[in-house]
Design a protein around this motif. Structure first.
Motif, PDB file in Angstrom:
ATOM      1  N   PRO A 411       0.799  -1.237   0.000  1.00 46.82           N
ATOM      2  CA  PRO A 411       0.000   0.000   0.000  1.00 46.82           C
ATOM      3  C   PRO A 411       0.827   1.281   0.000  1.00 46.82           C
ATOM      4  CG  PRO A 411      -0.849  -1.581   1.600  1.00 46.82           C
ATOM      5  CD  PRO A 411       0.461  -2.117   1.122  1.00 46.82           C
ATOM      6  N   ARG A 412       2.038   1.250   0.526  1.00 45.91           N
ATOM      7  CA  ARG A 412       2.845   2.470   0.598  1.00 45.91           C
ATOM      8  C   ARG A 412       3.739   2.655  -0.626  1.00 45.91           C
ATOM      9  NH1 ARG A 412       4.776   2.522   7.015  1.00 45.91           N
ATOM     10  NH2 ARG A 412       2.647   2.468   7.897  1.00 45.91           N
ATOM     11  N   THR A 413       3.632   1.777  -1.572  1.00 48.74           N
ATOM     12  CA  THR A 413       4.425   1.864  -2.803  1.00 48.74           C
ATOM     13  C   THR A 413       3.542   2.334  -3.951  1.00 48.74           C
ATOM     14  OG1 THR A 413       5.916   0.105  -2.065  1.00 48.74           O
ATOM     15  CG2 THR A 413       5.858   0.554  -4.423  1.00 48.74           C
ATOM     16  N   THR A 414       4.081   3.175  -4.787  1.00 47.18           N
ATOM     17  CA  THR A 414       3.316   3.758  -5.884  1.00 47.18           C
ATOM     18  C   THR A 414       2.785   2.681  -6.827  1.00 47.18           C
ATOM     19  OG1 THR A 414       4.753   5.686  -5.791  1.00 47.18           O
ATOM     20  CG2 THR A 414       3.395   5.445  -7.753  1.00 47.18           C
ATOM     21  N   LEU A 415       1.547   2.854  -7.242  1.00 41.78           N
ATOM     22  CA  LEU A 415       0.956   1.972  -8.241  1.00 41.78           C
ATOM     23  C   LEU A 415       1.241   2.502  -9.641  1.00 41.78           C
ATOM     24  CD1 LEU A 415      -2.508   1.231  -6.614  1.00 41.78           C
ATOM     25  CD2 LEU A 415      -0.830  -0.494  -7.282  1.00 41.78           C
ATOM     26  N   PRO A 416       1.169   1.648 -10.648  1.00 40.03           N
ATOM     27  CA  PRO A 416       1.316   2.134 -12.030  1.00 40.03           C
ATOM     28  C   PRO A 416       0.089   2.949 -12.436  1.00 40.03           C
ATOM     29  CG  PRO A 416       0.735  -0.184 -12.007  1.00 40.03           C
ATOM     30  CD  PRO A 416       0.977   0.192 -10.587  1.00 40.03           C
ATOM     31  N   PRO A 417       0.232   3.820 -13.411  1.00 43.94           N
ATOM     32  CA  PRO A 417      -0.953   4.481 -13.949  1.00 43.94           C
ATOM     33  C   PRO A 417      -1.939   3.436 -14.461  1.00 43.94           C
ATOM     34  CG  PRO A 417       1.065   5.464 -14.820  1.00 43.94           C
ATOM     35  CD  PRO A 417       1.461   4.216 -14.121  1.00 43.94           C
ATOM     36  N   HIS A 418      -3.223   3.591 -14.135  1.00 46.52           N
ATOM     37  CA  HIS A 418      -4.184   2.576 -14.529  1.00 46.52           C
ATOM     38  C   HIS A 418      -5.573   3.175 -14.684  1.00 46.52           C
ATOM     39  CE1 HIS A 418      -4.300   2.650 -10.086  1.00 46.52           C
ATOM     40  NE2 HIS A 418      -5.583   2.346 -10.219  1.00 46.52           N
ATOM     41  N   ILE A 419      -6.377   2.528 -15.520  1.00 46.86           N
ATOM     42  CA  ILE A 419      -7.792   2.871 -15.657  1.00 46.86           C
ATOM     43  C   ILE A 419      -8.609   2.056 -14.656  1.00 46.86           C
ATOM     44  CG2 ILE A 419      -9.768   2.848 -17.238  1.00 46.86           C
ATOM     45  CD1 ILE A 419      -7.729   3.044 -19.541  1.00 46.86           C
ATOM     46  N   ARG A 420      -8.307   0.761 -14.599  1.00 45.87           N
ATOM     47  CA  ARG A 420      -8.947  -0.135 -13.632  1.00 45.87           C
ATOM     48  C   ARG A 420      -7.896  -1.057 -13.055  1.00 45.87           C
ATOM     49  NH1 ARG A 420     -12.494   0.016 -17.806  1.00 45.87           N
ATOM     50  NH2 ARG A 420     -11.684  -1.916 -18.716  1.00 45.87           N
ATOM     51  N   ARG A 421      -8.136  -1.478 -11.831  1.00 46.83           N
ATOM     52  CA  ARG A 421      -7.194  -2.375 -11.158  1.00 46.83           C
ATOM     53  C   ARG A 421      -7.986  -3.278 -10.234  1.00 46.83           C
ATOM     54  NH1 ARG A 421      -5.434  -1.606  -6.084  1.00 46.83           N
ATOM     55  NH2 ARG A 421      -3.757  -2.978  -5.371  1.00 46.83           N
ATOM     56  N   ILE A 422      -7.588  -4.552 -10.156  1.00 43.86           N
ATOM     57  CA  ILE A 422      -8.314  -5.495  -9.318  1.00 43.86           C
ATOM     58  C   ILE A 422      -7.349  -6.547  -8.794  1.00 43.86           C
ATOM     59  CG2 ILE A 422      -8.939  -7.061 -11.210  1.00 43.86           C
ATOM     60  CD1 ILE A 422     -11.733  -7.301  -9.847  1.00 43.86           C
ATOM     61  N   LEU A 423      -7.606  -7.034  -7.573  1.00 45.38           N
ATOM     62  CA  LEU A 423      -6.865  -8.155  -6.999  1.00 45.38           C
ATOM     63  C   LEU A 423      -7.748  -9.391  -7.090  1.00 45.38           C
ATOM     64  CD1 LEU A 423      -5.274  -6.419  -3.878  1.00 45.38           C
ATOM     65  CD2 LEU A 423      -4.170  -6.953  -6.061  1.00 45.38           C
ATOM     66  N   LEU A 424      -7.207 -10.453  -7.667  1.00 42.55           N
ATOM     67  CA  LEU A 424      -7.993 -11.642  -8.001  1.00 42.55           C
ATOM     68  C   LEU A 424      -7.717 -12.832  -7.088  1.00 42.55           C
ATOM     69  CD1 LEU A 424      -7.579 -11.026 -11.773  1.00 42.55           C
ATOM     70  CD2 LEU A 424      -9.766 -11.017 -10.556  1.00 42.55           C
ATOM     71  N   ALA A 425      -6.811 -12.653  -6.145  1.00 42.09           N
ATOM     72  CA  ALA A 425      -6.573 -13.657  -5.104  1.00 42.09           C
ATOM     73  C   ALA A 425      -5.978 -12.942  -3.899  1.00 42.09           C
ATOM     74  CB  ALA A 425      -5.640 -14.757  -5.588  1.00 42.09           C
ATOM     75  N   HIS A 426      -6.340 -13.415  -2.736  1.00 48.84           N
ATOM     76  CA  HIS A 426      -5.754 -12.913  -1.482  1.00 48.84           C
ATOM     77  C   HIS A 426      -5.595 -14.131  -0.584  1.00 48.84           C
ATOM     78  CE1 HIS A 426      -4.957  -9.928   1.746  1.00 48.84           C
ATOM     79  NE2 HIS A 426      -5.491 -10.872   2.510  1.00 48.84           N
ATOM     80  N   SER A 427      -4.351 -14.588  -0.434  1.00 49.34           N
ATOM     81  CA  SER A 427      -4.102 -15.923   0.111  1.00 49.34           C
ATOM     82  C   SER A 427      -3.149 -15.865   1.298  1.00 49.34           C
ATOM     83  CB  SER A 427      -3.487 -16.813  -0.979  1.00 49.34           C
ATOM     84  OG  SER A 427      -4.156 -16.633  -2.212  1.00 49.34           O
TER      85      SER A 427
END
Length: 489
Positions: A411-427
């Motif tokens: 969360p404290r690291t910059t994300l890439p430029p994006h239109i949409r973003r989703i996490l598809l697994a949390h394990s």
């Protein structure tokens, strides 16, 4: 004693294999009709390993035996790891004791489940004992070996990942991987991680000479750790042990699956990407099928430009682009030396995340740590099109799919430029210190329209086609992703 050397040789292989629960012997899934005479005159398949024979071999009478780095029965490398149809590949091979040998060349693919097909065989060749490797500051090089065989690649050969199988007259064998590439357009460009393969290469695993970016030996034959390892390694040498890189199976798993279902693939190595020999913007997607930990600045720049131009990116492993490296020339040619200074000495860190460009800014997630024992992948956002027709529901667990190493969103690291973003697994998983951590699988759409997928685990590619590890839900999810990238109906 020789037995102590062999034990050290084994310890080096085990030290490298610890992060990859999918490690396996050299191509055991090849099931062809190739046969050789053993010591008793019986015909046996070339891929059969002798029962009860250690790495040093011996007269077991069960067919070909795996060569090793202590005795160097047969070992070799190619001066050019990738070439186009019409070009040549030069093989430099040592044979001890000197005797005749032959080279069978296989192409990796589905081939009705065989895993590879034999494409050609060399004439009988005369083997010689090449000079010992040259060493300087733990850098090991065999660039001074004489040319043993030149393979002129016919113009009609298919692009792909190839393996040369070397076999001596007295029944020892070794392997040399190489790539046949071209700049023809295709839907997907498969990028084989030869830079990372070389970073892990401890050749020769002889208890004395070999060094990688992880290990070296001391004068007593003890295996030293990263602080005493090489800073620079050479591509001008064989791969340790049986001659295939560690983690190579991940790429072969993807290739067999993708070719089975007819995906239009072109092939390149990461050094091709580094040197600009391929134009990644010509493809709908770039696929990084295996452990791809070491990246140069030109590699990253080329991939970012491709994404920003609309080319999708598919990362099917974890711990991608962790270390920043330099590729420099040797007397043998350009990009023959790989340097990674890691944390030793003054100067900037070699970790991408400690520069101004953490890997998450490209990939969407980044390396979190090792996974000592496989854990299930827990499905998140099951209504997303990636999970369509897989049968996977929200919170479902896919057994063993978090393994080896894992990535997650920071969360404290910059994300890439994006239109949409989703996490598809949390394990959730437990690390080596017993702490509870978690893995995540990521997908985002860049402003250019490119999709960027990151599996966040070592287990994804083996789930496509590795015997004992296949997961039909992962196969379907991967097809959903690639079909969308390739715009299949």
């Amino acid at each position: 004693m020789v037995t102590e050397q062999v034990r050290r040789w084994e310890s080096g292989a085990l030290a490298h294999g610890v992060n990859d629960p999918f490690g396996q012997g050299p191509l055991p899934w090849l099931r062809g009709s190739e046969t050789y005479f053993d010591g008793t005159g019986r015909m046996v398949p070339w891929y059969v390993d002798p029962d009860g024979c250690g790495p040093a071999g011996g007269t077991c009478g069960h067919g070909p035996r795996t060569a090793d780095d202590v005795h160097r029965q047969i070992k070799g490398f190619t001066s050019t790891p990738a070439a186009a149809p019409g070009e040549a590949i030069d093989f430099r091979i040592t044979v001890d004791p000197p005797q005749q040998f032959a080279v069978d060349v296989y192409r990796i693919g589905h081939y009705a489940g065989d895993g590879a097909a034999k494409i050609t065989t060399s004439p009988r060749l005369s083997g010689i004992v090449q000079p010992p490797p040259l060493t300087a500051d733990r850098t090991v090089s065999c660039h001074h070996w004489w040319l043993s065989w030149r393979l002129q690649i016919p113009t009609y050969w298919n692009l792909g990942a190839y393996v040369a199988v070397l076999t001596t007259a007295d029944g020892y064998r070794s392997h040399i991987p190489f790539t046949v590439r071209d700049d023809r357009p295709a839907d997907l460009l498969l990028v084989l991680p030869d830079v990372t393969w070389q970073a892990y290469n401890l050749y020769p695993e002889d208890g004395r000479t070999g060094a990688s970016l992880y290990h070296a030996w001391d004068e007593h034959g003890r295996l030293l750790g990263e602080q005493e390892a090489a800073v620079t390694v050479s591509f001008e040498r064989p791969y340790a042990g049986a001659g295939l890189p560690l983690h190579v199976g991940h790429a072969y798993d993807f290739i067999r699956w993708a070719e089975r279902y007819g995906y239009d693939l072109a092939y390149a190595d990461t050094r091709d990407l580094h040197a600009g020999r391929v134009d990644p913007t010509r493809y709908r997607g770039l696929v990084f099928p295996g452990h791809d930990e070491y990246w140069s600045v030109p590699m990253r720049r080329a991939v970012e430009q491709a994404r920003d131009g609309g080319t999708s990116l598919v990362f099917l492993s974890a711990n991608t682009m962790y270390w920043q490296v330099e590729l420099t020339p040797s007397p043998a040619g350009p990009d023959r030396l790989l340097t990674c200074r890691k944390r030793r000495g003054p100067g900037r860190s070699a970790l991408w995340r400690e520069t101004a460009a953490p890997e998450q800014e490209l990939i969407g997630i980044q390396y979190a740590g090792r996974v000592p024992e496989p854990h299930p992948m827990v499905v998140r956002n099951a209504g997303h099109w990636l999970w369509e027709a897989t049968g996977a529901g929200e919170g479902d667990e896919l057994p063993g799919m978090v393994a080896g190493e894992a990535d997650r969103y920071f969360p404290r690291t910059t994300l890439p430029p994006h239109i949409r973003r989703i996490l598809l697994a949390h394990s959730p998983y437990t690390d080596g210190e017993g702490a509870l951590r978690h893995q995540e699988t990521s997908l985002y759409r860049a402003p250019s329209g490119a999709l960027v997928f990151a599996s966040g685990t070592f287990a994804w590619s083996p789930a496509l086609d590795r015997p004992g590890h296949v997961d039909e839900r992962i196969q379907r999810a991967t097809a959903n992703l690639l079909d969308r990238i390739c715009k299949r109906d």
